[in-house]
Design a protein around this motif. Sequence first.
Motif, mmCIF file in Angstrom:
data_model
loop_
_atom_site.group_PDB
_atom_site.id
_atom_site.type_symbol
_atom_site.label_atom_id
_atom_site.label_comp_id
_atom_site.label_asym_id
_atom_site.label_seq_id
_atom_site.Cartn_x
_atom_site.Cartn_y
_atom_site.Cartn_z
ATOM 1 N N THR A 42 0.766 5.551 7.041
ATOM 2 C CA THR A 42 1.079 4.203 6.568
ATOM 3 C C THR A 42 2.502 3.821 6.944
ATOM 4 O O THR A 42 2.789 2.669 7.290
ATOM 5 C CB THR A 42 0.892 4.120 5.047
ATOM 6 O OG1 THR A 42 -0.418 4.567 4.709
ATOM 7 C CG2 THR A 42 1.077 2.695 4.556
ATOM 8 N N ARG A 43 3.387 4.785 6.898
ATOM 9 C CA ARG A 43 4.779 4.548 7.272
ATOM 10 C C ARG A 43 4.893 4.199 8.758
ATOM 11 O O ARG A 43 5.660 3.299 9.140
ATOM 12 C CB ARG A 43 5.590 5.794 6.936
ATOM 13 C CG ARG A 43 7.093 5.588 6.903
ATOM 14 C CD ARG A 43 7.781 6.728 6.196
ATOM 15 N NE ARG A 43 7.414 8.026 6.738
ATOM 16 C CZ ARG A 43 6.794 8.968 6.036
ATOM 17 N NH1 ARG A 43 6.446 8.757 4.790
ATOM 18 N NH2 ARG A 43 6.510 10.146 6.595
ATOM 19 N N GLU A 92 13.406 8.761 9.841
ATOM 20 C CA GLU A 92 12.808 7.435 9.725
ATOM 21 C C GLU A 92 13.582 6.564 8.731
ATOM 22 O O GLU A 92 13.709 5.349 8.934
ATOM 23 C CB GLU A 92 11.346 7.561 9.300
ATOM 24 C CG GLU A 92 10.462 8.213 10.354
ATOM 25 C CD GLU A 92 9.044 8.427 9.862
ATOM 26 O OE1 GLU A 92 8.783 8.108 8.677
ATOM 27 O OE2 GLU A 92 8.190 8.901 10.643
ATOM 28 N N ILE A 93 14.086 7.160 7.671
ATOM 29 C CA ILE A 93 14.908 6.416 6.714
ATOM 30 C C ILE A 93 16.174 5.912 7.387
ATOM 31 O O ILE A 93 16.585 4.759 7.209
ATOM 32 C CB ILE A 93 15.236 7.298 5.499
ATOM 33 C CG1 ILE A 93 13.971 7.567 4.676
ATOM 34 C CG2 ILE A 93 16.299 6.644 4.621
ATOM 35 C CD1 ILE A 93 14.176 8.534 3.534
ATOM 36 N N SER A 94 16.799 6.762 8.186
ATOM 37 C CA SER A 94 18.002 6.346 8.916
ATOM 38 C C SER A 94 17.688 5.233 9.907
ATOM 39 O O SER A 94 18.485 4.305 10.100
ATOM 40 C CB SER A 94 18.604 7.555 9.637
ATOM 41 O OG SER A 94 18.950 8.579 8.723
ATOM 42 N N GLN A 95 16.510 5.307 10.509
ATOM 43 C CA GLN A 95 16.114 4.270 11.463
ATOM 44 C C GLN A 95 15.932 2.919 10.775
ATOM 45 O O GLN A 95 16.369 1.886 11.279
ATOM 46 C CB GLN A 95 14.820 4.683 12.163
ATOM 47 C CG GLN A 95 14.336 3.680 13.202
ATOM 48 C CD GLN A 95 13.045 4.133 13.875
ATOM 49 O OE1 GLN A 95 12.558 5.234 13.625
ATOM 50 N NE2 GLN A 95 12.500 3.275 14.731
ATOM 51 N N HIS A 97 -6.849 0.887 3.934
ATOM 52 C CA HIS A 97 -6.618 -0.554 3.943
ATOM 53 C C HIS A 97 -5.321 -0.888 4.662
ATOM 54 O O HIS A 97 -5.242 -1.871 5.401
ATOM 55 C CB HIS A 97 -6.569 -1.063 2.505
ATOM 56 C CG HIS A 97 -6.269 -2.523 2.396
ATOM 57 N ND1 HIS A 97 -7.166 -3.507 2.787
ATOM 58 C CD2 HIS A 97 -5.168 -3.182 1.956
ATOM 59 C CE1 HIS A 97 -6.631 -4.700 2.577
ATOM 60 N NE2 HIS A 97 -5.416 -4.520 2.082
ATOM 61 N N ALA A 98 -4.300 -0.074 4.470
ATOM 62 C CA ALA A 98 -3.024 -0.326 5.134
ATOM 63 C C ALA A 98 -3.116 -0.117 6.630
ATOM 64 O O ALA A 98 -2.496 -0.817 7.418
ATOM 65 C CB ALA A 98 -1.946 0.588 4.546
ATOM 66 N N LEU A 99 -3.919 0.832 7.046
ATOM 67 C CA LEU A 99 -4.034 1.146 8.459
ATOM 68 C C LEU A 99 -5.137 0.357 9.155
ATOM 69 O O LEU A 99 -5.357 0.531 10.346
ATOM 70 C CB LEU A 99 -4.301 2.645 8.629
ATOM 71 C CG LEU A 99 -3.219 3.581 8.077
ATOM 72 C CD1 LEU A 99 -3.689 5.015 8.137
ATOM 73 C CD2 LEU A 99 -1.928 3.398 8.839
ATOM 74 N N SER A 100 -5.855 -0.476 8.383
ATOM 75 C CA SER A 100 -6.975 -1.250 8.924
ATOM 76 C C SER A 100 -8.009 -0.332 9.566
ATOM 77 O O SER A 100 -8.536 -0.618 10.654
ATOM 78 C CB SER A 100 -6.478 -2.281 9.945
ATOM 79 O OG SER A 100 -5.614 -3.200 9.336
ATOM 80 N N CYS A 153 0.830 -1.208 0.000
ATOM 81 C CA CYS A 153 0.000 0.000 0.000
ATOM 82 C C CYS A 153 0.861 1.254 0.000
ATOM 83 O O CYS A 153 0.545 2.239 -0.691
ATOM 84 C CB CYS A 153 -0.924 0.000 1.215
ATOM 85 S SG CYS A 153 -2.194 -1.290 1.196
ATOM 86 N N TYR A 154 1.948 1.228 0.749
ATOM 87 C CA TYR A 154 2.844 2.386 0.782
ATOM 88 C C TYR A 154 3.480 2.618 -0.585
ATOM 89 O O TYR A 154 3.651 3.759 -1.016
ATOM 90 C CB TYR A 154 3.916 2.174 1.840
ATOM 91 C CG TYR A 154 4.805 3.382 2.052
ATOM 92 C CD1 TYR A 154 4.388 4.437 2.845
ATOM 93 C CD2 TYR A 154 6.058 3.465 1.450
ATOM 94 C CE1 TYR A 154 5.192 5.559 3.041
ATOM 95 C CE2 TYR A 154 6.861 4.569 1.630
ATOM 96 C CZ TYR A 154 6.428 5.614 2.424
ATOM 97 O OH TYR A 154 7.219 6.720 2.595
#
Length: 254
Positions: A58-59, A170-173, A141-144, A34-35
């Motif tokens: 979604t992330r 968040e990318i670094s994480q 849909h991704a988050l229900s 979905c993302y």
Amino acid sequence: MLLINNKVSDDGSSAQSLQEGQAMVDTLTKVVACYRHLASCVGGCTDSRSLRRELQQTRERAQTLTLSCRNHLTTQLRDKTLPEEERKVTELQWVAFSSCLELFYADMCKVYHMGNCFSVANNSATVQTGMQGGTTEVAAHALSMPDLQEEHGEQTASIEGLEQSQLEQEISQVDRTLEDMEMKVNVLRWTVEARGPQNSEPLSSDSASLALLCTDEEEAQAQFCDRSQMFVVMLLGSVATVAVALSLCVVFLV
């Protein structure tokens, strides 16, 4: 005499652990898919403040699932008492999980770079792809969740810059998570044997169709070869007949 039971898990709990791991991997795969669908709209004519918010939500959902899935699979694979057959299944789940996380990382980088190139505050700079409609259903849909409430308001450059900075963190994480996974569990992907439904019936029907097609082609080629051979024989026979006739004419004339 007191008997001590050192058995910490039975077949039922082991099977349950495998099912839980598979369920986590499947759920993460759907959320990442979905993302990816939402990420493809960044910078296009459907890009909006709502889309950026849906991407963020979604992330967050994907990162929560990533943490749970990593902890579960890491605990299973570092268990020395895990049976060999269950270890093979868990390694398959681990490979699927790490591959899915790499796709998620690539999509996050894409969203970050596209966000720097295309600002939501300047709608005239977006690419007119011709796509229409929103992306709320995909994010829901991704988050229900039944629906995502849409917020109204003007997107400012300061808020957008803050979101980009948060996305960079968040990318670094996720990058650190991938490195941490390689350090804690060493599963070589090329040593993991893929398993899945064989789908023997469709495969057999396709093979039969292919074999039948090859047989028809061979018969057509054989018929073409037979006709070619007959034409060559008739041509040679005609040439021989003409040669004999000319020889007889020469003999009688002399």
